[in-house]
Scaffold this active site. Structure first.
Site, PDB file in Angstrom:
ATOM      1  N   PRO A   1       0.771  -1.245   0.000  1.00 19.77           N
ATOM      2  CA  PRO A   1       0.000   0.000   0.000  1.00 19.77           C
ATOM      3  C   PRO A   1       0.805   1.301   0.000  1.00 19.77           C
ATOM      4  O   PRO A   1       0.798   2.062   0.970  1.00 19.77           O
ATOM      5  CB  PRO A   1      -0.833  -0.130   1.272  1.00 19.77           C
ATOM      6  N   CYS A   2       1.462   1.604  -1.110  1.00 19.53           N
ATOM      7  CA  CYS A   2       2.238   2.837  -1.197  1.00 19.53           C
ATOM      8  C   CYS A   2       1.353   4.075  -1.079  1.00 19.53           C
ATOM      9  O   CYS A   2       1.853   5.159  -0.756  1.00 19.53           O
ATOM     10  CB  CYS A   2       3.080   2.864  -2.465  1.00 19.53           C
ATOM     11  N   HIS A   3       0.043   3.923  -1.288  1.00 20.21           N
ATOM     12  CA  HIS A   3      -0.868   5.060  -1.103  1.00 20.21           C
ATOM     13  C   HIS A   3      -0.932   5.490   0.363  1.00 20.21           C
ATOM     14  O   HIS A   3      -1.363   6.596   0.661  1.00 20.21           O
ATOM     15  CB  HIS A   3      -2.269   4.728  -1.626  1.00 20.21           C
TER      16      HIS A   3
END
Length: 192
Positions: free
Chosen positions: A156-158
């Site tokens: 989850p780089c968001h």
């Protein structure tokens, strides 16, 4: 999260990825290309219209030395089911088997920490993530690792934001990042 603990080079990549199954699924943020080897999900690509899909498939075939087969079952069935639940608003850390073949070194270390240590509905700063992997001065390098993430949404780089509360960058576009953070309850949902 299935974390590959073997050596980075591991077994011969062609042996592991003789066949890569792929499909495109619709989601709340647009079409996503999903690809998996026998070890797990290896690639997620945003905005997978026909042209982008074809470029990504050509690139994957070269990177993995593999035959690509369109298939929406088998290796991808669980990822598709879990992503459907996720986009329906059901909290899910998407802890799927992953193939880390498309990342190495510092980037792999950062992405593994992100996958294991930043759960659904939370965020972390670039600097904090750098500190967690023992490189406190490497916030910009963490940003580069996020930009090179082959498994966005699932890794989850968001959820990585600026220390002052700004969103930072995002390979899928800032509106996509806002949508994902709103879905997880971190940001308010847009009014319209």
């Amino acid at each position: 999260m299935d974390i590959d603990t073997g050596a980075e080079a591991g077994p011969d990549r062609r042996e592991r990825a003789a066949t890569v199954e792929w499909t495109v699924v619709e989601s709340a943020i647009g079409p996503l290309l999903l690809a998996a080897t026998g070890r797990g999900l290896v690639r997620v690509e945003f905005h997978a219209d026909a042209a982008r899909r074809d470029r990504m498939l050509d690139r994957l075939a070269g990177q993995l030395g593999a035959e690509l087969v369109e298939c929406a079952s088998g290796r991808l069935a669980e990822a598709m089911r879990r992503l459907d639940r996720y986009f329906a608003g059901e909290p899910d850390d998407l802890d799927l088997p992953l193939d880390w073949s498309l990342t190495t070194g510092f980037n792999r270390q950062v992405l593994r920490e992100l996958a294991a240590g930043v759960p659904y509905g939370t965020v972390v700063g670039y600097g904090e993530l750098a500190r967690r992997v023992g490189q406190p001065g490497a916030a910009q390098a963490v940003g580069a690792a996020m930009g090179a993430n082959p498994l966005p949404v699932v890794v989850p780089c968001h959820r990585v934001v600026e220390s002052d509360g700004g969103l930072g960058g995002f390979g899928g576009g800032l509106e996509t990042k806002r949508q994902l953070l709103a879905l997880e309850g971190v940001l308010p949902a847009p009014l319209f």
